[in-house]
Design an enzyme around this catalytic site. Structure first.
Site, PDB file in Angstrom:
ATOM      1  N   CYS A 145       0.695  -0.186   1.057  1.00  0.00           N
ATOM      2  CA  CYS A 145       0.646   0.115   2.486  1.00  0.00           C
ATOM      3  C   CYS A 145       1.036   1.557   2.835  1.00  0.00           C
ATOM      4  O   CYS A 145       0.238   2.472   2.687  1.00  0.00           O
ATOM      5  CB  CYS A 145       1.517  -0.895   3.237  1.00  0.00           C
ATOM      6  N   GLU A 195      -0.184  -7.239   1.218  1.00  0.00           N
ATOM      7  CA  GLU A 195       1.251  -6.962   1.126  1.00  0.00           C
ATOM      8  C   GLU A 195       2.036  -8.151   1.678  1.00  0.00           C
ATOM      9  O   GLU A 195       1.665  -8.739   2.691  1.00  0.00           O
ATOM     10  CB  GLU A 195       1.571  -5.713   1.943  1.00  0.00           C
ATOM     11  N   LYS A 230       7.514  -0.668  -3.972  1.00  0.00           N
ATOM     12  CA  LYS A 230       7.014   0.252  -2.950  1.00  0.00           C
ATOM     13  C   LYS A 230       7.909   1.486  -2.838  1.00  0.00           C
ATOM     14  O   LYS A 230       9.116   1.370  -2.651  1.00  0.00           O
ATOM     15  CB  LYS A 230       6.951  -0.474  -1.611  1.00  0.00           C
TER      16      LYS A 230
END
Length: 268
Positions: A142, A42, A108
């Site tokens: 994540c 990331e 995300k």
């Protein structure tokens, strides 16, 4: 067909230093043999920074161009997330770059409020499933790992995807959750799971010990990197996956559901 060579790159990212990070990652790519899919952590060019107004790029920026060059040079698919500015908003965006320059993106969905990510970045609204060598791959970033509905297989006549990938900057103080949740996602979705994390200390003093992993559909850990920078290539076998799903067809008993966009409370 049936096999997929996946390379995990676990790097010690230089805090907010794009030039050093891209040079380091380029060297790590040069040291590898034949590959198909290469996965970066990331925010691989900056580390997990909450300064998008300083570090953000456009989709025509230097890092996307670098990804295009690397994918073309090595004849690989290259994937990882970075900070992108678009339509006066900032996104933690994963880019899937193919050798011919074609790409797909995923923003995300779950922003890490504990670090203020929700104050700086807009949330993504759509999942991304890509295809490579007959494999269907779902991409997440994540903190998405903590929200299993967002990754849940949406099955009709067959499972929606074969491989679930998380790219991350996940700190060592919560490493047990990282390892446990990656295994859980593999078991509950009957798929392979790959998690690619960074190592080293970031600009906020948080330690990252990596624990980049490859997990099979039964929840068995096939690869787990140590707390040092490095690369690892694993060959995933589609026949193994299909045999498990045929012998243990748990996916057929899953609940049918749809993900509905949530309504902002201020709008209710």
């Amino acid at each position: 067909m049936g096999r997929l060579h996946c390379t995990l790159i676990q790097a010690d990212l230089h805090w907010e230093d794009k030039e050093k990070n891209l040079l380091q990652l380029e060297q790590m790519l040069n040291n590898k043999g034949p590959q198909e899919l290469v996965i970066l952590p990331e925010m691989f060019n900056t580390g997990f920074s909450m300064r998008p107004e300083v570090l953000a790029e456009t989709m025509e920026g230097e890092t996307v161009q670098w990804m295009r060059r690397m994918a073309s040079r090595h004849r690989i698919i290259l994937a990882g997330s970075l900070i992108i500015q678009e339509n006066n908003q900032y996104f933690n965006r994963l880019i899937w770059m193919q050798p011919d320059g074609a790409m797909a993106t995923y923003d995300k969905r779950h922003r890490f409020a504990l670090a203020g990510e929700d104050q700086h970045f807009a949330a993504g609204e759509h999942r991304l499933v890509t295809q490579a060598n007959g494999w269907r791959i779902l991409w997440q970033i994540c903190y998405d790992l903590r929200f299993p509905v967002w990754s849940r297989q949406q099955t009709l006549n067959r499972p929606e995807y074969d491989l679930l990938v998380y790219v991350a900057n996940w700190p060592d103080k919560r490493a047990h959750a990282w390892r446990s949740l990656l295994i859980a996602r593999a078991i509950e979705n009957q798929c392979y799971v790959i998690g690619v994390n960074r190592v080293g200390t970031d600009g906020n003093g948080l330690e990252h010990l990596g624990d980049s992993m490859v997990i099979d559909p039964m929840g068995q850990v096939l690869v787990q990197l140590t707390g040092k920078p490095g690369t690892e290539t694993v060959v995933l076998d589609k026949n193994v996956l299909e045999e498990i799903r045929s012998r243990l067809p748990f996916w057929k008993d899953a609940d049918a559901f749809s993900i509905i966009q949530s309504i902002d409370r201020d709008e209710q």
